[in-house]
Design a protein around this motif. Structure first.
Motif, mmCIF file in Angstrom:
data_model
loop_
_atom_site.group_PDB
_atom_site.id
_atom_site.type_symbol
_atom_site.label_atom_id
_atom_site.label_comp_id
_atom_site.label_asym_id
_atom_site.label_seq_id
_atom_site.Cartn_x
_atom_site.Cartn_y
_atom_site.Cartn_z
ATOM 1 N N ILE A 68 6.708 12.042 48.176
ATOM 2 C CA ILE A 68 6.913 13.376 47.606
ATOM 3 C C ILE A 68 7.818 13.198 46.399
ATOM 4 C CG2 ILE A 68 7.789 15.700 48.009
ATOM 5 C CD1 ILE A 68 7.437 15.150 51.029
ATOM 6 N N SER A 69 7.379 13.697 45.228
ATOM 7 C CA SER A 69 8.239 13.588 44.044
ATOM 8 C C SER A 69 8.526 14.965 43.487
ATOM 9 C CB SER A 69 7.564 12.770 42.940
ATOM 10 O OG SER A 69 6.701 11.829 43.474
ATOM 11 N N PHE A 70 9.733 15.090 42.970
ATOM 12 C CA PHE A 70 10.157 16.323 42.317
ATOM 13 C C PHE A 70 10.519 15.956 40.886
ATOM 14 C CE2 PHE A 70 13.345 19.411 40.976
ATOM 15 C CZ PHE A 70 12.744 20.606 41.316
ATOM 16 N N GLU A 71 9.789 16.528 39.942
ATOM 17 C CA GLU A 71 9.973 16.210 38.530
ATOM 18 C C GLU A 71 10.007 14.708 38.322
ATOM 19 O OE1 GLU A 71 13.363 18.634 37.318
ATOM 20 O OE2 GLU A 71 11.921 20.116 36.568
ATOM 21 N N GLY A 72 9.074 14.041 38.968
ATOM 22 C CA GLY A 72 8.904 12.605 38.762
ATOM 23 C C GLY A 72 9.807 11.742 39.625
ATOM 24 N N GLU A 73 10.784 12.364 40.298
ATOM 25 C CA GLU A 73 11.709 11.566 41.122
ATOM 26 C C GLU A 73 11.261 11.603 42.583
ATOM 27 O OE1 GLU A 73 16.437 10.736 40.939
ATOM 28 O OE2 GLU A 73 15.726 12.782 40.635
ATOM 29 N N GLU A 74 11.219 10.455 43.196
ATOM 30 C CA GLU A 74 10.653 10.406 44.545
ATOM 31 C C GLU A 74 11.681 10.825 45.590
ATOM 32 O OE1 GLU A 74 8.446 7.179 47.336
ATOM 33 O OE2 GLU A 74 8.295 6.869 45.187
ATOM 34 N N ILE A 75 11.626 12.074 45.978
ATOM 35 C CA ILE A 75 12.656 12.568 46.920
ATOM 36 C C ILE A 75 12.417 12.056 48.343
ATOM 37 C CG2 ILE A 75 13.143 14.664 45.593
ATOM 38 C CD1 ILE A 75 11.613 16.207 47.827
ATOM 39 N N ARG A 88 20.648 21.652 47.370
ATOM 40 C CA ARG A 88 21.752 22.420 46.823
ATOM 41 C C ARG A 88 21.429 22.873 45.391
ATOM 42 N NH1 ARG A 88 28.107 21.078 47.108
ATOM 43 N NH2 ARG A 88 27.639 20.899 49.303
ATOM 44 N N ASP A 89 20.841 21.952 44.603
ATOM 45 C CA ASP A 89 20.621 22.234 43.178
ATOM 46 C C ASP A 89 19.301 22.927 42.890
ATOM 47 O OD1 ASP A 89 22.984 20.961 42.838
ATOM 48 O OD2 ASP A 89 22.102 19.024 42.235
ATOM 49 N N GLN A 90 18.261 22.594 43.645
ATOM 50 C CA GLN A 90 16.918 22.975 43.208
ATOM 51 C C GLN A 90 16.211 24.010 44.064
ATOM 52 O OE1 GLN A 90 16.486 21.752 40.425
ATOM 53 N NE2 GLN A 90 17.343 19.687 40.306
ATOM 54 N N VAL A 91 16.609 24.153 45.337
ATOM 55 C CA VAL A 91 15.755 24.917 46.251
ATOM 56 C C VAL A 91 16.455 26.155 46.809
ATOM 57 C CG1 VAL A 91 14.184 24.717 48.223
ATOM 58 C CG2 VAL A 91 14.846 22.672 46.955
ATOM 59 N N GLY A 92 15.700 27.245 46.857
ATOM 60 C CA GLY A 92 16.176 28.434 47.553
ATOM 61 C C GLY A 92 15.244 28.717 48.713
ATOM 62 N N PRO A 161 17.547 28.599 41.605
ATOM 63 C CA PRO A 161 16.820 27.371 41.934
ATOM 64 C C PRO A 161 15.548 27.259 41.092
ATOM 65 C CG PRO A 161 16.317 29.057 43.531
ATOM 66 C CD PRO A 161 17.285 29.680 42.570
ATOM 67 N N LYS A 162 15.034 26.069 40.977
ATOM 68 C CA LYS A 162 13.750 25.898 40.298
ATOM 69 C C LYS A 162 12.629 26.243 41.260
ATOM 70 C CE LYS A 162 14.837 22.620 36.726
ATOM 71 N NZ LYS A 162 15.131 21.204 36.535
ATOM 72 N N LEU A 163 12.913 26.063 42.528
ATOM 73 C CA LEU A 163 11.879 26.209 43.538
ATOM 74 C C LEU A 163 12.368 27.151 44.625
ATOM 75 C CD1 LEU A 163 9.153 25.043 44.546
ATOM 76 C CD2 LEU A 163 10.447 23.224 45.654
ATOM 77 N N MET A 164 11.537 28.158 44.930
ATOM 78 C CA MET A 164 11.924 29.068 45.992
ATOM 79 C C MET A 164 10.872 28.969 47.079
ATOM 80 S SD MET A 164 13.535 32.623 45.481
ATOM 81 C CE MET A 164 13.181 34.023 46.484
ATOM 82 N N LEU A 165 11.326 28.700 48.303
ATOM 83 C CA LEU A 165 10.397 28.500 49.411
ATOM 84 C C LEU A 165 10.554 29.633 50.413
ATOM 85 C CD1 LEU A 165 10.971 24.684 49.962
ATOM 86 C CD2 LEU A 165 9.192 25.802 48.619
ATOM 87 N N CYS A 166 9.430 30.283 50.709
ATOM 88 C CA CYS A 166 9.506 31.430 51.607
ATOM 89 C C CYS A 166 8.562 31.197 52.772
ATOM 90 C CB CYS A 166 9.103 32.709 50.893
ATOM 91 S SG CYS A 166 9.876 32.878 49.271
ATOM 92 N N GLY B 306 21.947 23.611 51.247
ATOM 93 C CA GLY B 306 22.611 22.551 50.509
ATOM 94 C C GLY B 306 24.005 22.170 50.961
ATOM 95 N N TYR B 307 24.454 22.676 52.092
ATOM 96 C CA TYR B 307 25.753 22.217 52.588
ATOM 97 C C TYR B 307 25.575 20.857 53.239
ATOM 98 C CZ TYR B 307 28.169 26.579 51.718
ATOM 99 O OH TYR B 307 28.747 27.638 51.110
#
Lengths: 237, 792
Positions: A68-75, A88-92, A161-166, B306-307
């Protein structure tokens, strides 16, 4: 959507859970691209692996196999620390049962997110965006289901966030509140350019999405493209 | 304040009663620690001030009679900084209103006040004046007990002459912080006196012009480590003057008792509180795991947004630290109060010019630190639980508990005869093994403390019983200043009011085996005698062998010998030749390191005419008989002390009532804190976990008390089992505690009467029923309807 870049890329993603002595193969090789700025619906039967897939995208679970990659980075290679930082930075997140902290007020619940974000909104501003400026100091038990979900949405968007997951965000709500939540989601998606990925059972909601990924038996069955999404208010139920 | 900290505050607000229960347990532990350590430091502080202001001697040498000139020369011995000679005798006082003559120690002081070794501190009246030769200064405690005031005159038999003495003052001395009559163990201030007389008067009265029989001295700071060898050197130099005994400060009675008391207090200050702190940590663990479980969705969500683990870990650590902090603060206050109470108790036994309770900030800090550390330990399991939660998993509802059959169900006959409630309770207890174990363990600790409390009383009772009803069966001991011929015994035997008498010869000596040596005495008693009956460690009578020694087990251990071995005996008086004597059997002795031998045999071994040092008598109990006996005793020449065993036993019993009963009450209260804290916490956790289950019962038509009974039964099961385990463990701890109290001077038997087992169990059951009151109240407050529709 073809003009947007790929925000997230899932390749041959597998996820197996060990239940007692039985290995349950929930995802069996998912390939999926998530485009920046789109509103993507994930649909499928109960037990088809929707939530598991969503958890993979949101970085709260890791695949047993695949990348799985996010903006090219393999998370999918991330350890716990980096994965936490990613969320923390990217996802809501928005959950079906809101998952608010019962001992914190609406404003404080939103603050749990803004306090750890890089460039967050003011919690009151986020609550204003979801139409709850009058109820900042109410506790979850003093709010209706729809209001609680709006607090949860404010918590999700407040950190930009860049990505919001519902995950079934309207699953516990009546028609009126469902419409309000969907309108909000659409507004966030369109006005803030936030990518929204949403799990839902409701067929009607396909009308407002850019794309619909149908998952069945652990793989993406097909992806339906919707060239002309309609505003949530105009959904025909 | 961050949102997470707000959550923390509200979580604390919601669980305050549980945290309070845990804080109370911690407070009890920290209170004991701070209290006992404060008391020990108060004593230490008072002692060091007192010793230095009174210039307490570093060593004492008692001898028969040495020329002062010869003693003065000892100042040249390396390591000696100052030497002082004095005259001291044991005499009998005749006080109006008392039939019995009172043994008293008389010590000479310079005619004019000057700075000497073992200075006294005048408390009332004055130092000696120029006017009269026969002025005396009386020990304050004795004067107080006997209502003697400056200006009074008292009559004493000094060197077989009756003398009138004028009391000019009362005083205290660092040499006698703790004072008991010889052969006694309990301080009973009225029964044994101490007084100071003028040097010139002592010389005249005892015929000691230019001579002394007591040497005390101070060492140079650099020689403090060599005190033993210096004392030996001095004893050798003075040998021709009949050295009875040379001891360093650490072996002198009063400093030794004080030192032992402080060491014991400090040891207990570390051991006893750990009971409480371990229980608190375990109980806190139960609470924290429950909290983590209860908040799994919240934790999952916080992780999802993110905690990191660290932030959440600190969040929960802070929650637990609250209990530690509150417990620490409460404990410090409790400790200060307890320190004052213990110090006050010591003031009854020890005489200090000033002994007050001081607040020690460092000690309180240490207490705070320990309580916070233990509260942190209490979070380990819960925090690990939190760390291990995967956000995705945490947000899902917890899987229902695995619900298989428990092992008890396999015992069909037993299981099928239980009603459904009992089956539910037992299943619940066996499935929540960790929590059940903590509940049982807490009851084990709580009941051990109760056992310890009752056991302390039982052991003291047993000691008094053994010492005064089994070993010493006489009414009075008449001890002579010097050995008397056997004829003296015959004379006493024929005194009016005497039912039976037995002679005793006491041989002060040094026991030596290889490198081991120990000062002591052999007591020659009558074979088949009725008044002195040695016992073995099981409390059975040991018959006196016709030849050889019966030796206290503790002394045999010290000398590294066993029954059948020989020991070298070097008498300290008279002819100083070594006798090699066989040790026939070990005996147990609660008072001193006693060694018995046959009266006739011991005299024969020493190769001399039969002599007596002491006569033990059984007296008629009629008032007239007693009066007649006392009248003759008062006029008896050469008598040093008259020990009234009945009086000693009464004094011991009085002291038990005074000191023991209140400490027992405090210990039981502390045990109650453990019981209550653990029961309430366990039950609150169980209630919060089983709200829906309880709500279903209520919906089904159970009455509130029926629901409450489930918890009552559950608590009864864990606490009765815990107490049953706690009884032997408590007894074992009692045995260890009593062993820790063993000194050369005393040993205590560990005894727990059967009825104390019953009392302990009754206490445990009582505590369960008492906590049920709060359980019922909590149940009444629950909103069952809400619980029914609760999403976990």
């Amino acid at each position: 959507m073809s003009t947007s870049h790929v925000l997230m890329k899932l390749e041959n993603v597998h996820r197996t859970f060990q239940v007692g002595e039985v290995a349950v193969h929930v995802l069996r090789g998912v390939d999926l691209d998530v485009y920046a700025g789109e509103l993507l619906l994930i649909q499928g039967e109960s037990g088809s692996g929707k939530t598991t897939l969503m958890n993979m995208i949101g970085g709260i679970d890791q695949p047993s196999q695949g990348t799985i990659s996010f903006e090219g980075e393999e998370i999918s290679k991330f350890g716990d620390r980096r994965l936490t930082q990613f969320r923390r930075d990217q996802v809501g997140f928005v959950f079906q049962f809101y998952n608010l902290v019962p001992t914190l007020s609406a404003l404080e619940n939103v603050a749990t997110a803004t306090e750890i974000a890089e460039n967050p909104m003011d919690p009151a501003e986020a609550l204003d965006l979801v139409g709850l400026s009058e109820r900042l100091n109410h506790f979850p038990s003093q709010l209706s289901g729809g209001e609680q979900q709006r607090v949860a949405m404010a918590r999700a968007i407040a950190k930009r966030p860049k990505l919001m997951l519902c995950d079934e965000p309207t699953g516990s709500l009546d028609r009126e509140n469902t419409t309000k939540i969907l309108e909000l989601l659409q507004k966030i998606n369109q006005e803030t350019d936030t990518t929204v990925v949403m799990i839902t059972h409701a067929q009607t909601m396909r009308q407002m999405a850019n794309r619909i990924a149908i998952i069945g038996d652990g793989v993406i069955d097909r992806v339906i493209l919707n060239e002309n999404p309609v505003p949530a208010r105009e959904l025909v139920w | 304040m961050g949102a997470l900290d707000r959550k923390l505050l509200r979580d604390i607000g919601q669980s305050w009663h549980m945290l309070l229960a845990i804080s109370a347990i911690i407070a009890a532990g920290i209170g004991c620690f701070v209290g006992m350590m404060s008391a020990a430091q108060n004593l230490e502080y008072a002692r060091s001030n007192y010793y230095s202001s009174c210039r307490l001697a570093d060593f004492w040498i008692d001898l028969k009679k040495a020329p002062v000139q010869e003693v003065k020369r000892l100042t040249a011995v390396r390591g000696i900084s100052e030497i002082q000679e004095r005259i001291q005798f044991r005499v009998l006082l005749d006080l109006p209103g008392t039939e019995k003559p009172i043994g008293t120690m008389v010590i000479s002081l310079p005619d004019e006040a000057e700075s000497i070794i073992n200075n006294i501190i005048i408390r009332t009246g004055t130092y000696f004046t120029h006017g009269r030769a026969n002025e005396v200064i009386i020990a304050e405690k004795f004067a107080h007990a006997r209502n003697i005031k400056p200006g009074d005159s008292i009559s004493a038999i000094l060197n077989n002459q009756r003398k009138e003495l004028i009391v000019v003052g009362t005083a205290i001395s660092a040499e006698f912080v703790y004072m008991v009559s010889p052969g006694s163990m309990i301080d009973d201030p009225g029964t044994y006196g101490l007084m100071y007389i003028k040097q010139s008067f002592a010389e005249d009265t005892f015929g000691f012009h230019g001579a002394c029989n007591s040497v005390v001295g101070l060492l140079a700071p650099e020689a403090q480590q060599e005190v033993e060898s210096i004392v030996n050197t001095l004893s050798d130099r003075l040998e021709s003057y009949g050295v009875f005994m040379g001891v360093p400060r650490s072996e002198q009675f009063s400093p030794m008792v004080l030192d032992a008391e402080m060491t014991q207090l400090k040891n207990i200050a570390f051991i006893f509180p750990s009971f409480f702190l371990v229980v608190a940590a375990l109980v806190l663990n139960v609470l924290m795991v429950r909290l983590a479980e209860q908040q799994r969705t919240v934790i999952g969500t916080l992780k999802a947004i993110g905690y990191g683990n660290k932030a959440l870990m600190f969040h929960f650590l802070k929650f637990a630290a609250t209990a530690g902090f509150a417990g620490g603060i409460l404990g410090c206050f409790l400790g200060y109060w307890l320190g004052a109470a213990i110090t006050k108790m010591y003031m009854e036994y020890f005489t200090f010019p000033q002994l007050s309770n001081i607040f020690y900030p460092l000690l309180s800090l240490a207490g705070m630190f320990v309580s916070i550390v233990f509260s942190m330990l209490g979070t380990l399991k819960g925090v690990r639980h939190i760390m291990q939660m995967e956000p995705a998993e945490a947000m899902r509802e917890a899987a229902p508990q695995v619900g298989g059959a428990v092992f008890l169900e396999k015992i069909h006959l037993f299981w099928q005869n239980l009603d459904a409630q009992w089956q539910m309770i037992l299943r619940g207890l066996l499935r929540n093994k960790g929590r059940t174990a903590v509940a049982v363990f807490s009851a084990v600790m709580g009941s051990s403390i109760v056992v310890l409390a009752f056991g302390a009383v039982d052991s003291m009772d047993e000691m008094i019983h053994l010492q005064f009803e089994r070993v010493l069966r006489s009414d009075y001991h008449l001890t002579f200043q010097n050995e008397m011929s056997h004829a003296a015994f015959d004379e006493i035997r024929r005194l009016p009011g005497i039912v039976h008498a037995e002679p005793v010869v006491i041989l002060p000596c040094t026991f030596q085996v290889g490198n081991h040596s120990k000062r002591g005495a052999i007591m020659g008693i009558t074979g088949n005698g009725e008044l002195t009956c040695p016992l073995d460690e099981n409390g059975d009578a040991v018959s006196l062998p016709a030849t050889g020694l019966l030796m206290t087990d503790r002394l045999m251990e010290r000398l590294g010998i066993s029954a059948g071995d020989f020991v070298d005996v070097l008498p300290v008086k008279g002819e100083r030749s070594i006798h090699k004597l066989p040790v026939v059997q070990g005996i147990s002795s609660m008072l001193g390191l006693v060694v018995y031998a046959d009266y006739n045999w011991l005299n024969a071994v020493l190769g001399r005419e039969k002599v007596v040092s002491e006569v033990r008598v059984l007296a008629a109990h009629s008032a007239a008989g007693k009066r007649a006996f006392m009248e003759r005793v008062r006029a008896m020449p050469g008598l040093e002390t008259l020990t009234d065993l009945g009086e000693q036993k009464q004094a011991l019993n009085r002291q038990m009532d005074r000191a023991m009963r209140s400490s027992v009450l405090i210990m039981i209260l502390f045990a109650a804190v453990i019981f209550f804290g653990a029961i309430l916490n366990g039950t609150m956790v169980a209630i919060s976990e089983r709200r829906r289950e309880m709500a279903t019962f209520r919906t089904m038509g159970y009455f509130e008390n029926e629901v409450a009974r489930l918890f009552l039964r559950e608590n009864l099961v864990t606490n009765v089992i815990g107490t049953l385990i706690g009884l032997p463990i408590g007894y074992w701890i009692l045995t260890l505690t009593m062993q820790a109290f063993v000194t050369d001077a005393y040993s205590f038997p560990a005894k727990l009467k059967p009825v104390s087992y019953v009392y302990t169990m009754a206490c445990a059951v009582l505590f369960v029923f008492m906590s049920q009151v709060i359980v019922r109240r909590t149940l009444r407050k629950q909103n069952w309807v809400e619980a029914l529709s609760l999403k976990e």
